[in-house]
Design an enzyme around this catalytic site. Structure first.
Site, PDB file in Angstrom:
ATOM      1  N   LYS A 171       0.398  -1.023  -0.065  1.00  0.00           N
ATOM      2  CA  LYS A 171      -0.195  -0.640  -0.121  1.00  0.00           C
ATOM      3  C   LYS A 171       1.080   1.015  -0.119  1.00  0.00           C
ATOM      4  CE  LYS A 171      -1.372   0.044   4.812  1.00  0.00           C
ATOM      5  NZ  LYS A 171      -1.940  -0.532   5.907  1.00  0.00           N
ATOM      6  N   ARG A 198      -8.722  -0.422  16.532  1.00  0.00           N
ATOM      7  CA  ARG A 198      -9.171  -0.035  14.974  1.00  0.00           C
ATOM      8  C   ARG A 198     -10.591  -1.579  14.847  1.00  0.00           C
ATOM      9  NH1 ARG A 198      -4.634   0.849  10.509  1.00  0.00           N
ATOM     10  NH2 ARG A 198      -5.219  -1.614   9.954  1.00  0.00           N
TER      11      ARG A 198
HETATM   12  C1  LIG Z   1      -0.524  -1.456   6.141  1.00  0.00           C
HETATM   13  C2  LIG Z   1      -1.117  -2.716   7.111  1.00  0.00           C
HETATM   14  C3  LIG Z   1       0.041  -3.537   7.370  1.00  0.00           C
HETATM   15  C4  LIG Z   1       1.536  -2.842   7.002  1.00  0.00           C
HETATM   16  O1  LIG Z   1       2.026  -2.565   8.048  1.00  0.00           O
HETATM   17  P1  LIG Z   1       3.638  -1.540   8.431  1.00  0.00           P
HETATM   18  O2  LIG Z   1       3.314  -1.053   9.460  1.00  0.00           O
HETATM   19  O3  LIG Z   1       3.513  -1.324   7.098  1.00  0.00           O
HETATM   20  O4  LIG Z   1       4.029  -3.650   8.688  1.00  0.00           O
HETATM   21  C5  LIG Z   1      -0.092  -4.577   8.255  1.00  0.00           C
HETATM   22  N1  LIG Z   1      -2.022  -5.048   8.356  1.00  0.00           N
HETATM   23  C6  LIG Z   1      -2.866  -4.513   8.104  1.00  0.00           C
HETATM   24  C7  LIG Z   1      -3.750  -5.121   8.138  1.00  0.00           C
HETATM   25  C8  LIG Z   1      -2.188  -3.317   8.056  1.00  0.00           C
HETATM   26  O5  LIG Z   1      -3.003  -2.535   7.711  1.00  0.00           O
END
Ligand SMILES: *Cc1c(COP(=O)(O)O)cnc(C)c1O
Length: 375
Positions: free
Chosen positions: A42, A137
């Protein structure tokens, strides 16, 4: 940089070899603890070149929060399984089923709706049920998990393949022995309830790496979803660099469109600027100021660090960034200034239609300019 490759627009430059290196390193590190990873795309806006490097480095699965990004990957021919990290909205369910393979979900209405679309397309959606251990969340609270599992078991078109949790994203609750132990206890209970083992016990994101490296993650954890650590070489619970990983993979590069010596004075009466902020001037007197062609519309501009320490950010507005370059004798109008983005600046820059995305090294698809139409 080969001038022919540039459109003259500001760009995000990435080092393909650096991405491959970080992905292979973290794959190996996690494999040593029998943990498989999904590479989170993302923060790259679903850049297919970068996704390709992740898959080539041996990561079996990609993950993204946005359908637009997954569409970009699929359009470029990416066939790797993709996890959808954020629940689709009601109107996105059909497309979500077409684009993604595994869904992180915790709201029963969404699961029912997704299942309905799956039955139409004669598909089964694989679901990782998300439980919230306190970061507030997404996720069902632990007390309601058994009931949610029961409800899902009665729906045709979906299959529970895992239990997941996400920490350190909203209120900043960090993974610790207590919540990780609780997580695997919940996973054991779900396995008992559904009468088979779960493929994914997915304990979190880059904030779990510090525990993993100390051997403190419970052995039953077998999966992590990693974004920032792969791209910027850092774990995120304490912001520490991961040993052997590269932190210099991405740069934001923009051009000096004007360069002048101007007097700076704190004494001038001033109010808030175009961004509603009061600008503090630390140096006074005649300074050499560069106006750069990058602004707050392009990226989270307050989260950039100049790669050259002699460049000092003074301020910015929507389309301009002003830096003090008094210490740099050889910079001219038309010259370039490079910045190192944090994760948020990277994510916003990589989803900006105003910036190019260019590979820096000679590895796969070197020099390719992603100059796609808006998606
Ligand atoms: C963005 C996200 C991640 C990745 O997080 P990082 O801190 O970039 O490793 C993993 N799981 C979910 C549900 C996310 O939204």
């Amino acid at each position: 940089m080969d001038k022919d490759l540039s459109y003259g627009r500001p760009r995000v430059e990435y080092d393909a070899a650096g991405i491959s290196h970080n992905c292979a390193l973290l794959s190996r590190l996690c494999a040593a603890y029998e943990v498989e990873i999904a590479a989170v795309t993302k923060a790259t806006g679903g850049n297919p070149d970068i996704a390709h490097l992740m898959v080539e480095a041996g990561i079996p699965c990609l993950a993204d929060a946005r359908l637009e990004n997954i569409r970009r990957l699929r359009k470029a021919g990416c066939q790797a399984p993709v996890m959808l990290l954020r629940s689709p909205s009601e109107g996105e369910m059909a497309e979500a089923v077409r684009l993604a393979d595994i869904f992180l979900l915790s709201q029963i209405d969404a699961i029912r709706s997704l299942a309905g679309q799956c039955r139409r397309l004669d598909k089964i959606a694989e679901i990782i049920v998300m439980v919230d251990l306190g970061d507030l969340r997404e996720g069902v609270t632990p007390d309601l998990l058994p009931n949610l599992i029961d409800q899902i078991l009665q729906i045709d078109g979906v299959k529970i393949v895992g239990l997941g949790t996400n920490l350190a994203c909203h209120i900043g609750l960090l993974p610790d022995q207590g919540n990780m132990d609780q997580f695997v206890e919940l996973a054991v209970a779900v396995e008992a309830q559904i009468g088979r083992s779960l493929q994914f016990i997915s304990a979190g994101n880059s904030s779990a790496l510090s525990m993993l490296q100390q051997g403190d993650l419970p052995p039953k954890v077998n999966h992590l979803r990693l974004g920032e650590s792969l791209l910027l070489g850092r774990e995120t619970a304490y912001g520490q660099p991961i040993e052997g990983a590269r932190q210099d993979v991405f740069s934001l590069v923009c051009q000096v469109i004007e360069l002048r010596t101007k007097p700076l004075s704190e004494k001038v009466g001033r109010g808030p600027n175009a961004m509603g902020k009061l600008v503090r001037l630390t140096d006074a007197g005649l300074r050499k100021l560069a106006v750069l062609n990058l602004g707050a519309v392009d990226t989270e501009i307050s989260c950039l660090k100049a790669e050259d320490r002699r460049v000092k950010v003074i301020g910015y507005s929507s389309d301009h960034l002003i830096v003090d370059v008094t210490g740099l004798a050889d910079l001219h109008a038309g010259g370039e200034v490079r910045f190192s983005p944090n994760y948020h600046a990277l994510a916003t820059a990589m989803s900006s239609p105003y910036l190019d995305q260019i590979a820096r090294s000679s590895a796969w698809n070197s020099g390719s300019v992603f100059h796609e139409e808006c998606i």
